[in-house]
Design an enzyme around this catalytic site. Sequence first.
Site, short mmCIF file in Angstrom:
data_model
loop_
_atom_site.label_atom_id
_atom_site.label_comp_id
_atom_site.label_asym_id
_atom_site.label_seq_id
_atom_site.Cartn_x
_atom_site.Cartn_y
_atom_site.Cartn_z
N LYS A 54 0.56 -1.29 0.14
CA LYS A 54 -0.05 -0.06 0.07
C LYS A 54 0.83 1.35 0.05
CE LYS A 54 -3.79 -2.47 2.22
NZ LYS A 54 -4.46 -2.98 3.30
N GLN A 98 -4.58 -1.69 9.90
CA GLN A 98 -4.63 -2.98 9.34
C GLN A 98 -5.14 -3.93 9.92
OE1 GLN A 98 -3.20 -3.61 6.03
NE2 GLN A 98 -3.86 -5.70 6.53
N ASP A 121 -11.67 2.75 4.11
CA ASP A 121 -11.93 1.41 4.13
C ASP A 121 -13.73 0.93 4.06
OD1 ASP A 121 -10.04 -0.41 3.75
OD2 ASP A 121 -9.56 -0.36 5.94
#
Length: 294
Positions: A54, A98, A121
């Site tokens: 990422k 994460q 997200d």
Amino acid sequence: MTARILDGKAIAAEIRGETAQQTADWIAKGGEQPCLAAVLVGSDPASEVYVRNKQRACERAGIDSQLHRLDASTSQAELIAVVERLNNDPHVDGILVQLPLPAGLDEREVLDVVAPMKDVDAFSPENVGLLVQGRPRFLPCTPHGVVQLLKRCEIPVPGKHVVVIGRSDIVGKPMALLLAARDGSCGPEAANATVTIAHSQSDDLEGIVRSGDIIVAAVGRPEMVRGSWLKPGAVVIDVGINRVGDRLVGDVHFEEASAVASAITPVPGGVGPLTIAMLLQNTLMAAKLKTGEA
């Protein structure tokens, strides 16, 4: 029949290139460089790889990235304090916690703390609610990546029976919502499906899968879906990624399915790269929303 391979890696590169250009245009107009902050707790090897990928993708797209590393012994209160600090940082546009978190930490409580306007997200209750009502702020990254894949590979969706195997909040549920919607980010031609959500406890799961024109497997069980389960000519989107010995495999038995399906995503190189590409898009969107431009 030999299935067409749906190259998610190539399509993700195409989308990342578009995002890089859009980001450059945004900055050229005077916009602040978008910033994605990732929070990594512990040293899970897979999470380390995901976060590193990422960060590299952010760099290539012209997006600033931050990594906040915390020990596996970090308490719930300490982790929440980090997230709240990022919520209040005007330079940070997107926050990524994460997953999975180490044992003992409450993922749901932590994700609920992320400010909805920085929730790239799309996990917060507010953003999930907006998605359910058909007016999303951010689209969930993996499901949106699947929609982009179907659109760009010119796979017809309207009227088709899509079977989503898996009911997670991250993939299964939002995937069904996006494909059943009247319209979406890729237009009505990548929506308007008839969707069935199935899972590992469904009666006659094999029969349900065989009725599907498009199968989205996101159940988290290595190679559970066999070629014999598929309708000839079905399109197979394998979201699963499982380590079996020294191999990475999906939730679908690739060799068997490839002999029956008309198109299939590989693992790795299918849906995974698209998830990161859509995360970058959401981060740019968050930067624009902050100024009222989006």
